[in-house]
Design a protein around this motif. Structure first.
Motif, PDB file in Angstrom:
ATOM      1  N   GLY A  34       0.818  -1.198   0.000  1.00 29.03           N
ATOM      2  CA  GLY A  34       0.000   0.000   0.000  1.00 29.03           C
ATOM      3  C   GLY A  34       0.856   1.255   0.000  1.00 29.03           C
ATOM      4  O   GLY A  34       2.063   1.200   0.248  1.00 29.03           O
ATOM      5  N   THR A  49      -3.828   0.714  -2.412  1.00 28.29           N
ATOM      6  CA  THR A  49      -3.262  -0.570  -2.058  1.00 28.29           C
ATOM      7  C   THR A  49      -3.563  -1.570  -3.155  1.00 28.29           C
ATOM      8  O   THR A  49      -4.481  -1.383  -3.963  1.00 28.29           O
ATOM      9  N   CYS A  95       5.568   3.789   1.257  1.00 25.16           N
ATOM     10  CA  CYS A  95       5.028   2.491   0.868  1.00 25.16           C
ATOM     11  C   CYS A  95       5.075   1.568   2.078  1.00 25.16           C
ATOM     12  O   CYS A  95       5.883   1.750   2.982  1.00 25.16           O
ATOM     13  N   TYR A 109      -7.744  -2.977   3.981  1.00 23.48           N
ATOM     14  CA  TYR A 109      -6.346  -2.617   3.976  1.00 23.48           C
ATOM     15  C   TYR A 109      -6.122  -1.129   3.787  1.00 23.48           C
ATOM     16  O   TYR A 109      -5.005  -0.693   3.504  1.00 23.48           O
ATOM     17  N   TYR A 115      -0.356  -3.059   8.140  1.00 22.21           N
ATOM     18  CA  TYR A 115       0.916  -3.113   7.429  1.00 22.21           C
ATOM     19  C   TYR A 115       2.048  -3.209   8.439  1.00 22.21           C
ATOM     20  O   TYR A 115       2.194  -2.354   9.307  1.00 22.21           O
TER      21      TYR A 115
END
Length: 128
Positions: A34, A49, A95, A109, A115
């Protein structure tokens, strides 16, 4: 998993940039990548994402139709193509990679807590 983001810069409104995120290490554990951004004085926000092996993608409403997320698995690199940039897109872009779940409900997400791995940010500045 280590992530390195690059490709930011200064661009005029209406211009384009492509951000890259190179992944290394245990990339076989990654299910999706993402992009998030944080503007000065604002909280970090979700941008886009995508699944690491499938075709699923999801975008924030503010960038839908202008940004596109993609990847090259052979290079272990993800990309964020940014078109029709606006001054309000100015931010530090990061990222992130997730190894949580299967991305079957990709909208989940949008949550940065899913993440585990994060790259350093790259500055994007859009002038008017």
């Amino acid at each position: 998993v280590q992530l390195q983001a690059f490709g930011g810069g200064l661009v005029q409104a209406g211009g384009t940039l492509r951000l890259s995120c190179a992944a290394s290490g245990r990339t076989f554990t990654v299910n999706g990548m993402g992009w998030f951004r944080q503007a000065p004085g604002k909280e970090r926000e979700f941008v886009a994402t995508g699944t690491w092996r499938g075709s699923g993608t999801d975008y924030a409403d503010s960038v839908k139709g202008r940004f596109a997320i993609s990847r090259d698995n052979a290079k272990n690199t993800g990309y964020l193509q940014m078109n029709s940039l606006k001054p309000e897109d100015t931010a530090v872009y990061c990222c992130a990679a997730s190894s949580t779940g299967s991305f079957s409900r990709i909208t989940y997400y949008r949550n940065d807590r899913l993440y585990k791995y994060w790259g350093q940010g790259t500055q994007v500045t859009v002038s008017s």
